[in-house]
Design a protein around this motif. Structure first.
Motif, short mmCIF file in Angstrom:
data_model
loop_
_atom_site.label_atom_id
_atom_site.label_comp_id
_atom_site.label_asym_id
_atom_site.label_seq_id
_atom_site.Cartn_x
_atom_site.Cartn_y
_atom_site.Cartn_z
N ILE A 138 50.24 -48.86 -12.25
CA ILE A 138 50.89 -49.55 -13.35
C ILE A 138 49.82 -50.01 -14.34
CG2 ILE A 138 52.48 -51.40 -13.97
CD1 ILE A 138 53.59 -49.28 -12.02
N VAL A 139 50.01 -49.73 -15.63
CA VAL A 139 49.03 -50.15 -16.64
C VAL A 139 49.75 -50.89 -17.76
CG1 VAL A 139 47.32 -48.38 -16.16
CG2 VAL A 139 49.18 -47.87 -17.74
N SER A 140 49.03 -51.89 -18.30
CA SER A 140 49.58 -52.72 -19.37
C SER A 140 48.45 -53.56 -19.94
CB SER A 140 50.69 -53.62 -18.82
OG SER A 140 51.16 -54.50 -19.80
N TRP A 174 41.10 -42.97 -16.30
CA TRP A 174 42.33 -42.72 -15.55
C TRP A 174 42.14 -41.38 -14.86
CZ3 TRP A 174 46.61 -44.30 -19.64
CH2 TRP A 174 46.53 -45.68 -19.83
N THR A 175 42.13 -41.40 -13.55
CA THR A 175 41.68 -40.24 -12.78
C THR A 175 42.83 -39.36 -12.30
OG1 THR A 175 41.74 -41.42 -10.66
CG2 THR A 175 39.71 -41.60 -11.95
N PHE A 176 42.49 -38.10 -12.08
CA PHE A 176 43.46 -37.17 -11.54
C PHE A 176 43.83 -37.53 -10.10
CE2 PHE A 176 44.38 -33.11 -9.27
CZ PHE A 176 45.60 -32.84 -9.89
N THR A 177 42.92 -38.16 -9.40
CA THR A 177 43.20 -38.59 -8.02
C THR A 177 44.41 -39.51 -7.99
OG1 THR A 177 40.86 -38.43 -7.44
CG2 THR A 177 42.26 -39.75 -6.00
N ASN A 178 44.49 -40.43 -8.95
CA ASN A 178 45.64 -41.34 -9.03
C ASN A 178 46.82 -40.70 -9.75
OD1 ASN A 178 44.43 -43.51 -7.66
ND2 ASN A 178 43.30 -44.07 -9.49
N SER A 179 46.56 -39.70 -10.56
CA SER A 179 47.54 -38.77 -11.14
C SER A 179 48.53 -39.40 -12.09
CB SER A 179 48.26 -38.02 -10.02
OG SER A 179 49.07 -37.02 -10.57
N HIS A 180 49.44 -40.27 -11.62
CA HIS A 180 50.50 -40.83 -12.44
C HIS A 180 50.17 -42.26 -12.85
CE1 HIS A 180 52.60 -37.48 -10.52
NE2 HIS A 180 53.54 -37.57 -11.43
N GLY A 202 45.03 -33.13 -15.99
CA GLY A 202 46.10 -33.18 -15.01
C GLY A 202 46.79 -34.51 -14.86
N VAL A 203 46.28 -35.56 -15.52
CA VAL A 203 46.90 -36.89 -15.41
C VAL A 203 48.20 -36.91 -16.19
CG1 VAL A 203 46.65 -39.29 -16.15
CG2 VAL A 203 44.77 -38.15 -14.99
N GLN A 257 45.20 -27.41 -16.57
CA GLN A 257 45.48 -28.80 -16.17
C GLN A 257 45.62 -29.66 -17.43
OE1 GLN A 257 42.28 -29.70 -13.20
NE2 GLN A 257 44.01 -30.34 -11.93
N GLN A 258 46.80 -29.60 -18.01
CA GLN A 258 47.03 -30.37 -19.21
C GLN A 258 47.32 -31.84 -18.86
OE1 GLN A 258 50.24 -28.10 -21.13
NE2 GLN A 258 48.72 -27.30 -22.56
N ILE A 259 46.99 -32.70 -19.78
CA ILE A 259 47.36 -34.11 -19.69
C ILE A 259 48.74 -34.26 -20.30
CG2 ILE A 259 46.78 -36.44 -20.50
CD1 ILE A 259 43.83 -35.41 -20.64
N THR A 260 49.58 -35.11 -19.73
CA THR A 260 50.94 -35.30 -20.23
C THR A 260 51.17 -36.75 -20.61
OG1 THR A 260 51.76 -33.52 -18.80
CG2 THR A 260 53.39 -35.03 -19.72
N PHE A 261 51.67 -36.95 -21.82
CA PHE A 261 52.14 -38.26 -22.29
C PHE A 261 53.65 -38.13 -22.49
CE2 PHE A 261 47.77 -37.81 -23.77
CZ PHE A 261 47.19 -39.02 -23.43
#
Length: 288
Positions: A119-121, A130-136, A156-157, A181-185
């Protein structure tokens, strides 16, 4: 602790340990108040804080305390929905001069285990990855990268916005995916729609030399990428299902190249006055 106006009230330099309590059915469960140099710093963990009428926790101040973070991790808030939890916490997301309440690693029940997810805020005050290991990563409040600070997002994040929140860049954003491995927003809603979240906003203090979004998917935003007197590189992305894919305002001279910009209300939108008009470089895109 129940049926009071304020279950627990902490003012100024309080360092109490607040743990293993049930704080319910009050007007406010836990209230913190102070100033930048004299703010409460209690240890708050393994409590059940929920069903309080106004807020479960408030963190307010007499001056600007936005650089402070209150550690309220590892508590049960009556739900594992981060949006619902956030709505019952009054902090930086409600008034940007107040401290940030960090409620991450919230529990999945009374005396439970930390619920999954990142969770980010709030403000990012130091260089962060923000790492791919944590992913979401689930955005549950406005996120601001402060001047002089870099946020790096690895390939990949997935960054999912839980409501009408934004990612504002006053420093630097390095969001460089790869073709595989695209990043998705995107939106965090089960049935996403345009304008579910606000934008990725590069302001006039952002670092043009280092800021980049490449090999990313930006979707279901109001303004996908919003530049105001800023010129990040925008390359090899897919911007789709937004109200506006890219919005450039005032003296923005981004390089916008090799992107696919489709199914938005407006693909690229430029706005300003005669003396201060955007001048981006726009080539080799698919815009339709």
């Amino acid at each position: 602790i129940q049926n009071t106006n304020k279950g627990i009230y902490c003012q100024y330099s309080i360092t109490s340990t607040i743990t293993n309590n049930t704080i319910i059915n009050n007007s406010v469960g836990l209230e913190l108040y102070g100033s930048l140099t004299n703010y409460p710093n209690p240890t708050i963990y393994h409590n059940s804080i929920y069903d309080n009428t106004s807020f479960n926790l408030t963190a307010s101040s007499s001056n600007n305390c936005s650089s402070l973070t209150i550690n309220a991790r590892n508590n049960w808030w009556g739900t594992i929905d981060p949006v619902v939890i956030s709505q019952k916490i009054y902090d930086y997301n409600d008034n940007n001069s107040y401290p940030v309440v960090d409620f991450t690693h919230f529990l999945d029940g009374p005396n439970g285990n930390p619920a999954p997810g990142n969770i980010v805020s709030g403000p990012i005050n130091q260089t962060t990855t923000w790492t791919f290991t944590n992913s979401h990563y689930i955005v549950v409040g406005n996120v601001t990268v402060n001047p002089g600070v870099t946020l790096t997002i690895q390939p990949g994040v997935q960054v999912k916005f839980a409501a009408n929140y934004s990612l504002t860049i006053n420093g630097s954003l390095v969001a460089s995916g790869t073709p595989t491995q695209q990043i998705t927003f995107t939106s965090n809603r089960q049935t996403p729609a345009r304008a579910d979240w606000q934008y990725i906003n590069f302001t006039d203090t952002s670092d043009d030399a280092t800021s980049i979004i490449s090999y990313a998917v930006v979707e279901y935003a109001n303004y996908g990428i919003y530049t105001i007197n800023a010129s990040p590189r925008i390359e090899h992305n897919t911007l789709q299902n937004n109200n506006r894919g890219v919005y450039c305002e005032y003296s923005s001279s981004s390089t916008i190249t090799n992107n696919t910009i489709i199914n938005n209300n407006y693909g690229i939108y430029l706005y300003s006055s005669l003396t201060n008009y955007p001048n981006p470089t726009i080539y080799h895109n698919s815009i339709y």
